[in-house]
Write a protein that holds these residues in place. Structure first.
Motif, PDB file in Angstrom:
ATOM      1  N   SER A   2     -47.073 -53.297  -2.429  1.00 49.43           N
ATOM      2  CA  SER A   2     -46.709 -54.311  -1.444  1.00 49.43           C
ATOM      3  C   SER A   2     -45.249 -54.172  -1.025  1.00 49.43           C
ATOM      4  CB  SER A   2     -46.928 -55.714  -2.028  1.00 49.43           C
ATOM      5  OG  SER A   2     -46.137 -55.893  -3.200  1.00 49.43           O
ATOM      6  N   GLY A   3     -44.955 -54.749   0.142  1.00 52.63           N
ATOM      7  CA  GLY A   3     -43.583 -54.857   0.627  1.00 52.63           C
ATOM      8  C   GLY A   3     -43.087 -56.262   0.366  1.00 52.63           C
ATOM      9  N   VAL A   4     -41.862 -56.380  -0.136  1.00 52.32           N
ATOM     10  CA  VAL A   4     -41.314 -57.680  -0.532  1.00 52.32           C
ATOM     11  C   VAL A   4     -39.950 -57.892   0.126  1.00 52.32           C
ATOM     12  CG1 VAL A   4     -40.544 -59.106  -2.458  1.00 52.32           C
ATOM     13  CG2 VAL A   4     -42.509 -57.585  -2.746  1.00 52.32           C
ATOM     14  N   PRO A   5     -39.788 -58.932   0.960  1.00 53.38           N
ATOM     15  CA  PRO A   5     -38.479 -59.213   1.554  1.00 53.38           C
ATOM     16  C   PRO A   5     -37.616 -60.076   0.641  1.00 53.38           C
ATOM     17  CG  PRO A   5     -40.115 -60.674   2.501  1.00 53.38           C
ATOM     18  CD  PRO A   5     -40.851 -59.794   1.523  1.00 53.38           C
ATOM     19  N   VAL A   6     -36.315 -59.800   0.652  1.00 51.37           N
ATOM     20  CA  VAL A   6     -35.328 -60.632  -0.040  1.00 51.37           C
ATOM     21  C   VAL A   6     -34.325 -61.074   1.016  1.00 51.37           C
ATOM     22  CG1 VAL A   6     -33.531 -60.747  -1.791  1.00 51.37           C
ATOM     23  CG2 VAL A   6     -35.602 -59.394  -2.223  1.00 51.37           C
ATOM     24  N   SER A   7     -34.256 -62.372   1.279  1.00 54.38           N
ATOM     25  CA  SER A   7     -33.351 -62.865   2.320  1.00 54.38           C
ATOM     26  C   SER A   7     -33.137 -64.356   2.140  1.00 54.38           C
ATOM     27  CB  SER A   7     -33.911 -62.551   3.715  1.00 54.38           C
ATOM     28  OG  SER A   7     -32.937 -62.805   4.704  1.00 54.38           O
ATOM     29  N   MET A  25     -53.249 -46.540 -10.766  1.00 53.17           N
ATOM     30  CA  MET A  25     -51.833 -46.511 -10.407  1.00 53.17           C
ATOM     31  C   MET A  25     -51.256 -47.929 -10.473  1.00 53.17           C
ATOM     32  SD  MET A  25     -50.051 -45.546  -6.719  1.00 53.17           S
ATOM     33  CE  MET A  25     -50.605 -43.846  -6.717  1.00 53.17           C
ATOM     34  N   LYS A  26     -50.101 -48.061 -11.121  1.00 57.60           N
ATOM     35  CA  LYS A  26     -49.423 -49.340 -11.168  1.00 57.60           C
ATOM     36  C   LYS A  26     -48.964 -49.712  -9.758  1.00 57.60           C
ATOM     37  CE  LYS A  26     -45.655 -51.688 -13.583  1.00 57.60           C
ATOM     38  NZ  LYS A  26     -44.547 -51.531 -14.570  1.00 57.60           N
ATOM     39  N   PRO A  27     -49.178 -50.959  -9.335  1.00 55.38           N
ATOM     40  CA  PRO A  27     -48.772 -51.342  -7.973  1.00 55.38           C
ATOM     41  C   PRO A  27     -47.297 -51.053  -7.713  1.00 55.38           C
ATOM     42  CG  PRO A  27     -50.137 -53.047  -8.949  1.00 55.38           C
ATOM     43  CD  PRO A  27     -49.838 -52.070 -10.048  1.00 55.38           C
ATOM     44  N   LEU A  28     -47.021 -50.464  -6.568  1.00 51.39           N
ATOM     45  CA  LEU A  28     -45.657 -50.112  -6.195  1.00 51.39           C
ATOM     46  C   LEU A  28     -45.039 -51.254  -5.388  1.00 51.39           C
ATOM     47  CD1 LEU A  28     -46.275 -46.422  -5.029  1.00 51.39           C
ATOM     48  CD2 LEU A  28     -45.684 -47.247  -7.317  1.00 51.39           C
ATOM     49  N   ILE A  29     -43.794 -51.583  -5.698  1.00 52.32           N
ATOM     50  CA  ILE A  29     -43.090 -52.656  -4.997  1.00 52.32           C
ATOM     51  C   ILE A  29     -41.971 -52.046  -4.161  1.00 52.32           C
ATOM     52  CG2 ILE A  29     -41.697 -54.739  -5.246  1.00 52.32           C
ATOM     53  CD1 ILE A  29     -43.137 -55.258  -7.890  1.00 52.32           C
ATOM     54  N   PHE A  30     -42.000 -52.329  -2.865  1.00 52.77           N
ATOM     55  CA  PHE A  30     -40.992 -51.852  -1.917  1.00 52.77           C
ATOM     56  C   PHE A  30     -40.218 -53.063  -1.404  1.00 52.77           C
ATOM     57  CE2 PHE A  30     -44.540 -48.945  -1.876  1.00 52.77           C
ATOM     58  CZ  PHE A  30     -43.982 -47.673  -1.809  1.00 52.77           C
ATOM     59  N   VAL A  31     -38.922 -53.063  -1.590  1.00 51.40           N
ATOM     60  CA  VAL A  31     -38.093 -54.221  -1.237  1.00 51.40           C
ATOM     61  C   VAL A  31     -37.245 -53.931  -0.001  1.00 51.40           C
ATOM     62  CG1 VAL A  31     -36.164 -55.670  -2.005  1.00 51.40           C
ATOM     63  CG2 VAL A  31     -38.000 -55.083  -3.602  1.00 51.40           C
ATOM     64  N   GLY A  32     -37.151 -54.916   0.885  1.00 51.92           N
ATOM     65  CA  GLY A  32     -36.176 -54.901   1.972  1.00 51.92           C
ATOM     66  C   GLY A  32     -35.239 -56.069   1.745  1.00 51.92           C
ATOM     67  N   ILE A  33     -33.958 -55.814   1.511  1.00 48.26           N
ATOM     68  CA  ILE A  33     -33.016 -56.883   1.196  1.00 48.26           C
ATOM     69  C   ILE A  33     -31.945 -56.972   2.274  1.00 48.26           C
ATOM     70  CG2 ILE A  33     -31.656 -55.349  -0.319  1.00 48.26           C
ATOM     71  CD1 ILE A  33     -31.037 -57.879  -2.034  1.00 48.26           C
ATOM     72  N   GLY A  34     -31.772 -58.188   2.807  1.00 46.06           N
ATOM     73  CA  GLY A  34     -30.786 -58.383   3.870  1.00 46.06           C
ATOM     74  C   GLY A  34     -31.216 -59.441   4.864  1.00 46.06           C
ATOM     75  N   GLU A  35     -30.904 -59.212   6.134  1.00 50.76           N
ATOM     76  CA  GLU A  35     -31.092 -60.231   7.162  1.00 50.76           C
ATOM     77  C   GLU A  35     -32.560 -60.469   7.519  1.00 50.76           C
ATOM     78  OE1 GLU A  35     -29.901 -56.329   9.291  1.00 50.76           O
ATOM     79  OE2 GLU A  35     -29.372 -57.415   7.465  1.00 50.76           O
ATOM     80  N   ALA A  36     -32.893 -61.744   7.678  1.00 44.27           N
ATOM     81  CA  ALA A  36     -34.182 -62.184   8.221  1.00 44.27           C
ATOM     82  C   ALA A  36     -33.849 -63.100   9.383  1.00 44.27           C
ATOM     83  CB  ALA A  36     -35.003 -62.914   7.169  1.00 44.27           C
ATOM     84  N   LEU A  37     -34.389 -62.817  10.551  1.00 44.37           N
ATOM     85  CA  LEU A  37     -33.944 -63.538  11.752  1.00 44.37           C
ATOM     86  C   LEU A  37     -34.985 -63.447  12.857  1.00 44.37           C
ATOM     87  CD1 LEU A  37     -33.050 -60.932  13.707  1.00 44.37           C
ATOM     88  CD2 LEU A  37     -31.115 -60.925  12.136  1.00 44.37           C
ATOM     89  N   TYR A  38     -34.651 -64.048  13.974  1.00 42.00           N
ATOM     90  CA  TYR A  38     -35.479 -63.910  15.171  1.00 42.00           C
ATOM     91  C   TYR A  38     -34.696 -63.188  16.248  1.00 42.00           C
ATOM     92  CZ  TYR A  38     -39.739 -66.471  14.119  1.00 42.00           C
ATOM     93  OH  TYR A  38     -40.960 -66.836  13.611  1.00 42.00           O
ATOM     94  N   ASP A  39     -35.333 -62.177  16.839  1.00 39.93           N
ATOM     95  CA  ASP A  39     -34.801 -61.542  18.031  1.00 39.93           C
ATOM     96  C   ASP A  39     -35.227 -62.391  19.232  1.00 39.93           C
ATOM     97  OD1 ASP A  39     -33.640 -59.287  16.771  1.00 39.93           O
ATOM     98  OD2 ASP A  39     -35.586 -58.288  16.687  1.00 39.93           O
ATOM     99  N   VAL A  40     -34.268 -62.763  20.061  1.00 38.37           N
ATOM    100  CA  VAL A  40     -34.559 -63.546  21.263  1.00 38.37           C
ATOM    101  C   VAL A  40     -34.256 -62.673  22.469  1.00 38.37           C
ATOM    102  CG1 VAL A  40     -34.061 -65.654  22.552  1.00 38.37           C
ATOM    103  CG2 VAL A  40     -33.935 -65.655  20.041  1.00 38.37           C
ATOM    104  N   PHE A  41     -35.289 -62.383  23.255  1.00 45.89           N
ATOM    105  CA  PHE A  41     -35.164 -61.428  24.354  1.00 45.89           C
ATOM    106  C   PHE A  41     -34.758 -62.125  25.659  1.00 45.89           C
ATOM    107  CE2 PHE A  41     -37.893 -59.614  21.155  1.00 45.89           C
ATOM    108  CZ  PHE A  41     -37.417 -58.307  21.057  1.00 45.89           C
ATOM    109  N   GLU A  42     -34.425 -61.298  26.635  1.00 47.75           N
ATOM    110  CA  GLU A  42     -33.894 -61.810  27.899  1.00 47.75           C
ATOM    111  C   GLU A  42     -34.870 -62.724  28.628  1.00 47.75           C
ATOM    112  OE1 GLU A  42     -30.951 -58.813  29.951  1.00 47.75           O
ATOM    113  OE2 GLU A  42     -32.605 -57.668  29.082  1.00 47.75           O
ATOM    114  N   ASP A  43     -36.174 -62.513  28.429  1.00 46.26           N
ATOM    115  CA  ASP A  43     -37.149 -63.363  29.106  1.00 46.26           C
ATOM    116  C   ASP A  43     -37.458 -64.633  28.318  1.00 46.26           C
ATOM    117  OD1 ASP A  43     -38.627 -62.423  26.985  1.00 46.26           O
ATOM    118  OD2 ASP A  43     -40.202 -61.483  28.190  1.00 46.26           O
TER     119      ASP A  43
END
Length: 326
Positions: free
Chosen positions: A46-51, A1-19
């Protein structure tokens, strides 16, 4: 099977919690991380981020996190003029509230030539509303989608409004475009009715299961998407296919004090993987529910998936293969 590429495109950030604790965040990035866990473990892709991030402490932390997970950071741009994204996260009545910092690096995702090549190779892409608040990232995301006509395109509505100051990270035009560009539309039960109202689509008065289903049918009738998925927290998910196939299920409870942040993104990752592998709606949504439940057992949005979920995916993949592939 040819490797499958899954992309997530958009925001990359840090969640900062109340504590004061911080955790990697951003819905498209979370999706890429979760689908990578499975695809890499199963040996299918694989999963590939775009940000885009800054060279600051948080930006270096995101890049380091990706490298430690064995993920590519090739498509994560660097913008020295804008800080890496930051979101303050707090719970109100059991639901997460957000304060999203403006003018972050992910508002300036560069449209580099290599993105067109990635778009043409990927099997699936997840995108949302928030990263389209900026003209720069909005243009990059939309060109990517135009260059990926072969891909499963999951639009996670993700109606983010700053809880403290009230700014909305979306508009009717963004919602209309997202739904029209998508092959799968995903929203939570509250977002579904807001979406219908903003787009002028008939919205059932009842917020019952039957009302949700009728709302999903109305949304599906308006747009060419193959499926509509609605998440309902601990009540599970509802999914409606293009041919009227319907699936409703409730995940097993993993903890007495669930942490909802990121659960929907894990669900999206399961939907993308199951759909790309040609699984039926029931098997796909079972995987999605398991992945979402795994995340609720942890305070961060990108914890390791449970062995139970990994074993389910491996067994389902093996069962779906033809005798010659085994």
């Amino acid at each position: 099977m040819k490797p499958l590429i899954f992309v997530g495109i958009g925001e990359a950030l840090y969640d900062v919690f109340e504590d004061g604790t911080e955790a990697l965040g951003g819905a498209p990035l979370n999706v890429a991380v979760h689908v990578h866990q499975l695809a890499h473990r199963l040996g299918i892709g694989s999963g590939v981020p775009v940000s885009c991030v800054n060279f600051d402490r948080r930006g270096e932390g995101i890049v380091d996190f990706l490298r430690r997970r064995g993920m590519s950071d090739r498509y994560v741009g660097r913008d020295p003029g804008h800080p890496t994204g930051r979101v303050s996260v707090f719970l109100r009545n059991g639901e997460p509230g957000y304060q999203i910092e403006p003018d972050a690096a992910w508002d300036y995702i560069p449209d580099r030539p290599e993105l067109a090549e990635l778009a043409g190779r990927c099997v699936a892409v997840s995108f949302g509303s928030l990263a389209q608040r900026s003209p720069v990232s909005r243009g990059t995301i939309r060109r990517f989608l135009q260059n990926a006509p072969q891909a499963i395109r999951l639009y996670d509505v993700n109606l983010r409004r700053n809880t403290l100051t009230g700014e909305a990270g979306y508009s009717p035009e963004i919602l209309e475009y997202g739904c029209r560009a998508a092959t799968i539309i995903k929203a939570n039960h509250s977002e579904l009715f807001v979406l219908l109202d903003l787009l002028g689509i008939p919205s059932p008065a009842a917020r019952s299961v039957e009302g949700i289903r009728r709302g999903m049918e109305n949304l599906r009738a308006r747009f060419p998407a193959r499926a509509v998925v609605v998440t309902r927290g601990a009540a599970g998910t509802m999914a409606l296919g293009r041919q009227g196939e319907f699936d409703q299920r409730t995940p097993a409870t993993t903890t007495e004090a669930p942490h909802p942040v990121g659960a929907g993104d894990a669900c999206s990752a399961g939907i993308l993987l199951g759909t790309a592998l040609g699984w039926d709606l029931a098997a796909t949504m079972e995987l999605a529910n398991r992945m979402g439940a795994d995340v609720t057992a942890h305070p961060s949005a990108t914890p390791p998936l449970s062995q139970r979920t990994l074993h389910y995916a491996a067994a389902r993949l093996e069962a779906s293969r033809s005798p010659g592939e085994r």
